[in-house]
Design a protein around this motif. Structure first.
Motif, PDB file in Angstrom:
ATOM      1  N   VAL A 291       0.838  -1.202   0.000  1.00  0.00           N
ATOM      2  CA  VAL A 291       0.000   0.000   0.000  1.00  0.00           C
ATOM      3  C   VAL A 291       0.872   1.250   0.000  1.00  0.00           C
ATOM      4  CG1 VAL A 291      -1.621   1.365   1.377  1.00  0.00           C
ATOM      5  CG2 VAL A 291      -2.001  -1.091   1.071  1.00  0.00           C
ATOM      6  N   ALA A 292       1.924   1.241   0.832  1.00  0.00           N
ATOM      7  CA  ALA A 292       2.826   2.402   0.910  1.00  0.00           C
ATOM      8  C   ALA A 292       3.528   2.628  -0.428  1.00  0.00           C
ATOM      9  CB  ALA A 292       3.844   2.188   2.026  1.00  0.00           C
ATOM     10  N   ALA A 293       3.992   1.535  -1.052  1.00  0.00           N
ATOM     11  CA  ALA A 293       4.645   1.671  -2.360  1.00  0.00           C
ATOM     12  C   ALA A 293       3.666   2.212  -3.398  1.00  0.00           C
ATOM     13  CB  ALA A 293       5.204   0.322  -2.802  1.00  0.00           C
ATOM     14  N   GLY A 294       2.449   1.722  -3.369  1.00  0.00           N
ATOM     15  CA  GLY A 294       1.441   2.212  -4.304  1.00  0.00           C
ATOM     16  C   GLY A 294       1.153   3.688  -4.112  1.00  0.00           C
ATOM     17  N   ARG A 295       1.175   4.113  -2.853  1.00  0.00           N
ATOM     18  CA  ARG A 295       0.940   5.532  -2.567  1.00  0.00           C
ATOM     19  C   ARG A 295       2.016   6.405  -3.222  1.00  0.00           C
ATOM     20  NH1 ARG A 295       0.835   5.029   2.682  1.00  0.00           N
ATOM     21  NH2 ARG A 295       2.941   5.791   3.120  1.00  0.00           N
ATOM     22  N   VAL A 296       3.276   5.935  -3.145  1.00  0.00           N
ATOM     23  CA  VAL A 296       4.371   6.694  -3.762  1.00  0.00           C
ATOM     24  C   VAL A 296       4.247   6.670  -5.282  1.00  0.00           C
ATOM     25  CG1 VAL A 296       6.872   6.828  -4.058  1.00  0.00           C
ATOM     26  CG2 VAL A 296       5.914   6.264  -1.818  1.00  0.00           C
ATOM     27  N   ILE A 297       3.975   5.497  -5.843  1.00  0.00           N
ATOM     28  CA  ILE A 297       3.845   5.389  -7.307  1.00  0.00           C
ATOM     29  C   ILE A 297       2.758   6.320  -7.819  1.00  0.00           C
ATOM     30  CG2 ILE A 297       3.193   3.830  -9.181  1.00  0.00           C
ATOM     31  CD1 ILE A 297       4.496   1.562  -7.438  1.00  0.00           C
ATOM     32  N   ASP A 298       1.629   6.331  -7.116  1.00  0.00           N
ATOM     33  CA  ASP A 298       0.501   7.155  -7.557  1.00  0.00           C
ATOM     34  C   ASP A 298       0.772   8.645  -7.379  1.00  0.00           C
ATOM     35  OD1 ASP A 298      -0.846   4.849  -8.180  1.00  0.00           O
ATOM     36  OD2 ASP A 298      -2.067   4.830  -6.357  1.00  0.00           O
ATOM     37  N   SER A 299       1.668   8.988  -6.461  1.00  0.00           N
ATOM     38  CA  SER A 299       1.915  10.409  -6.184  1.00  0.00           C
ATOM     39  C   SER A 299       2.639  11.109  -7.327  1.00  0.00           C
ATOM     40  CB  SER A 299       2.752  10.565  -4.906  1.00  0.00           C
ATOM     41  OG  SER A 299       4.120  10.233  -5.145  1.00  0.00           O
ATOM     42  N   GLY A 300       3.470  10.354  -8.065  1.00  0.00           N
ATOM     43  CA  GLY A 300       4.262  10.957  -9.117  1.00  0.00           C
ATOM     44  C   GLY A 300       5.469  11.731  -8.619  1.00  0.00           C
ATOM     45  N   TRP A 301       5.776  11.649  -7.306  1.00  0.00           N
ATOM     46  CA  TRP A 301       6.907  12.373  -6.718  1.00  0.00           C
ATOM     47  C   TRP A 301       7.791  11.339  -6.026  1.00  0.00           C
ATOM     48  CZ3 TRP A 301       7.003  17.969  -6.514  1.00  0.00           C
ATOM     49  CH2 TRP A 301       8.170  18.488  -5.938  1.00  0.00           C
ATOM     50  N   TYR A 302       9.056  11.216  -6.452  1.00  0.00           N
ATOM     51  CA  TYR A 302       9.852  10.072  -6.037  1.00  0.00           C
ATOM     52  C   TYR A 302      11.145  10.402  -5.284  1.00  0.00           C
ATOM     53  CZ  TYR A 302       6.589   8.263  -9.429  1.00  0.00           C
ATOM     54  OH  TYR A 302       5.434   7.967 -10.107  1.00  0.00           O
ATOM     55  N   VAL A 303      11.527  11.677  -5.204  1.00  0.00           N
ATOM     56  CA  VAL A 303      12.738  12.084  -4.490  1.00  0.00           C
ATOM     57  C   VAL A 303      12.446  13.362  -3.717  1.00  0.00           C
ATOM     58  CG1 VAL A 303      15.160  12.793  -4.702  1.00  0.00           C
ATOM     59  CG2 VAL A 303      14.250  11.057  -6.247  1.00  0.00           C
ATOM     60  N   LEU A 304      12.886  13.394  -2.433  1.00  0.00           N
ATOM     61  CA  LEU A 304      12.727  14.587  -1.590  1.00  0.00           C
ATOM     62  C   LEU A 304      11.288  15.087  -1.583  1.00  0.00           C
ATOM     63  CD1 LEU A 304      15.999  16.632  -2.352  1.00  0.00           C
ATOM     64  CD2 LEU A 304      15.538  15.104  -0.425  1.00  0.00           C
ATOM     65  N   GLY A 305      10.381  14.180  -1.236  1.00  0.00           N
ATOM     66  CA  GLY A 305       8.975  14.528  -1.190  1.00  0.00           C
ATOM     67  C   GLY A 305       8.374  14.358   0.198  1.00  0.00           C
ATOM     68  N   GLU A 306       7.057  14.229   0.231  1.00  0.00           N
ATOM     69  CA  GLU A 306       6.332  14.199   1.499  1.00  0.00           C
ATOM     70  C   GLU A 306       6.608  12.927   2.306  1.00  0.00           C
ATOM     71  OE1 GLU A 306       4.516  15.350   4.664  1.00  0.00           O
ATOM     72  OE2 GLU A 306       4.831  16.677   2.939  1.00  0.00           O
ATOM     73  N   GLU A 307       6.814  11.793   1.634  1.00  0.00           N
ATOM     74  CA  GLU A 307       7.125  10.570   2.383  1.00  0.00           C
ATOM     75  C   GLU A 307       8.419  10.730   3.176  1.00  0.00           C
ATOM     76  OE1 GLU A 307       5.322   7.932   2.860  1.00  0.00           O
ATOM     77  OE2 GLU A 307       3.738   8.348   1.395  1.00  0.00           O
ATOM     78  N   LEU A 308       9.431  11.313   2.552  1.00  0.00           N
ATOM     79  CA  LEU A 308      10.689  11.526   3.255  1.00  0.00           C
ATOM     80  C   LEU A 308      10.497  12.511   4.396  1.00  0.00           C
ATOM     81  CD1 LEU A 308      13.709  11.132   3.642  1.00  0.00           C
ATOM     82  CD2 LEU A 308      14.094  12.926   1.954  1.00  0.00           C
ATOM     83  N   ARG A 309       9.818  13.617   4.147  1.00  0.00           N
ATOM     84  CA  ARG A 309       9.600  14.599   5.221  1.00  0.00           C
ATOM     85  C   ARG A 309       8.845  13.974   6.379  1.00  0.00           C
ATOM     86  NH1 ARG A 309       9.190  18.034   0.655  1.00  0.00           N
ATOM     87  NH2 ARG A 309       6.940  17.667   0.456  1.00  0.00           N
ATOM     88  N   SER A 310       7.864  13.156   6.085  1.00  0.00           N
ATOM     89  CA  SER A 310       7.092  12.506   7.156  1.00  0.00           C
ATOM     90  C   SER A 310       7.952  11.517   7.925  1.00  0.00           C
ATOM     91  CB  SER A 310       5.875  11.797   6.566  1.00  0.00           C
ATOM     92  OG  SER A 310       4.970  12.722   6.002  1.00  0.00           O
ATOM     93  N   PHE A 311       8.731  10.716   7.201  1.00  0.00           N
ATOM     94  CA  PHE A 311       9.598   9.764   7.893  1.00  0.00           C
ATOM     95  C   PHE A 311      10.617  10.491   8.746  1.00  0.00           C
ATOM     96  CE2 PHE A 311      13.676   7.473   8.028  1.00  0.00           C
ATOM     97  CZ  PHE A 311      13.290   6.455   8.896  1.00  0.00           C
TER      98      PHE A 311
END
Length: 370
Positions: A21-41
């Motif tokens: 699910v997490a991987a799908g969220r990133v794929i669907d976001s279209g943003w793969y470097v220095l994005g919201e997932e990294l900031r949240s982590f």
């Protein structure tokens, strides 16, 4: 049935649906470097450690090297300065120092805990010493109160190599919250492991955090504006998303590791196998369960014959590696003895009681060669 040292397939299968699910969220976001997932982590990991800043980078070695590079940019250290490091460590601790044109000064470990000995550190402090690097080996926090006192007394930086210590504690504080800064690795086999490589710098030092944030991204503070001669070392969005899932289970996994370790320590009573010493059972993260045996190779062969996989961490210390021929004359007999005797038994948050009992029985049945 054979017992693996560590099955990453079993480890990750427990939350495979969440990872997908997490991987799908990133794929669907279209943003793969220095994005919201990294900031949240980064926010979540900083909160977990108990520090103000966490910065995701490419791997654990880069994390260590970027800390030193950041302090060079801040003027705290210069080329040729010395960093005291434990002789008993993985070579990455040394590489981070020499990559920054600094000089590693290896010192002996405490033979009981295997971690760097503060008395040896104090004896090694000289006019060019600028930093102490403490490695929390195998998941047990080094004697940070003593090392912090030395750092204050001699006005030295205190850096933690916490690559093996996710979730480890001492006196109620997490590894990574003691020094000026700390480096973590998210290599897949770590207690908090990515599904690829990754690392992080954690710190309360605002100025260092700003430097590392720029240095990891080509030395850039804003796009196409470069303050420093940086590098490309960024924890990507997919790995950050994976780590966000696994961070939620880290304490639960460590609790299981502690149960495995306790079962080993209660069950293995072999006269030629020395068990690891534990300062506080409830604070050790047990990344590895490392025993000592003067007949280490024979013990490993015996376990293999019993269908039990073990590993040696590490067979050759850094100062005896060809890469560090300049340090070959370093006198580190305790370090060298440990590297000849240590053996890591299976350790994982998926290791069942029956498997642990088989390891215990195999260790007890070991017959030393004549």
């Amino acid at each position: 049935m054979n017992i693996p040292f560590l099955s990453l397939q079993e480890v990750n299968a427990r939350y495979a649906d969440e990872l997908k699910v997490a991987a799908g969220r990133v794929i669907d976001s279209g943003w793969y470097v220095l994005g919201e997932e990294l900031r949240s982590f980064e926010r979540e990991f900083a909160d977990y450690i108990g520090v103000r800043h966490a910065l995701g980078v490419g791997n654990g070695l880069d994390a260590l090297a970027l800390i030193l590079r950041g302090y060079k940019e801040l003027g705290a250290i210069v080329d040729g300065d010395e960093v005291i490091v434990p002789g008993n460590t993985f070579i990455a601790s040394f590489l981070a120092v020499t990559e920054n044109r600094l000089v590693p000064v290896p010192v002996e470990p405490d033979p009981v805990s295997f971690n760097i000995d503060p008395a040896c550190v104090e004896a090694a402090i000289g006019p060019r010493t600028r930093a102490i690097m403490a490695v929390h080996l195998y998941g047990q926090v080094a004697n940070m109160p003593a090392l912090a006192a030395l750092a204050r007394k001699h006005n030295l930086l205190l850096i933690e190599d916490a690559a093996q210590a996710h979730g480890a504690m001492r006196d109620g504080r997490k590894a990574g919250a003691f020094g000026n800064a700390a480096a973590f690795s998210f290599f897949p086999g770590k207690n908090l492991g990515a599904l690829g490589d990754g690392g992080a710098v954690v710190t309360d030092d605002e100025a260092l955090a700003e430097r590392v944030a720029a240095l990891r991204n080509y030395g850039s503070d804003v796009k196409y504006h470069h303050l420093f001669q940086g590098l490309n070392s960024r924890l990507d969005e997919i790995q950050a998303a994976m780590l966000r899932v696994k961070l939620r289970y880290l304490d639960e996994d460590i609790a299981w590791r502690r149960r495995v370790a306790l079962r080993y320590r209660e069950g293995i009573h072999h006269p030629h196998i020395t068990l690891p010493s534990v300062a506080q059972e409830e604070e050790h993260a047990w990344h590895l369960f490392v025993v000592r045996c003067a007949h280490r190779d024979a013990l490993q062969q015996h376990l293999h014959a019993c269908g039990i996989q073990s590993q040696v961490h590490y067979p050759v210390p850094p100062h005896r590696q060809p890469a560090y021929a300049s340090l070959r004359n370093a006198h580190l007999p305790v370090t060298e003895r440990l590297h000849n005797e240590v053996l890591s038994l299976p350790m994982a948050p998926t290791l069942c009681a029956d498997a642990v009992d088989r390891v215990v029985e195999a260790c007890q049945a070991f017959e030393c060669p004549a």
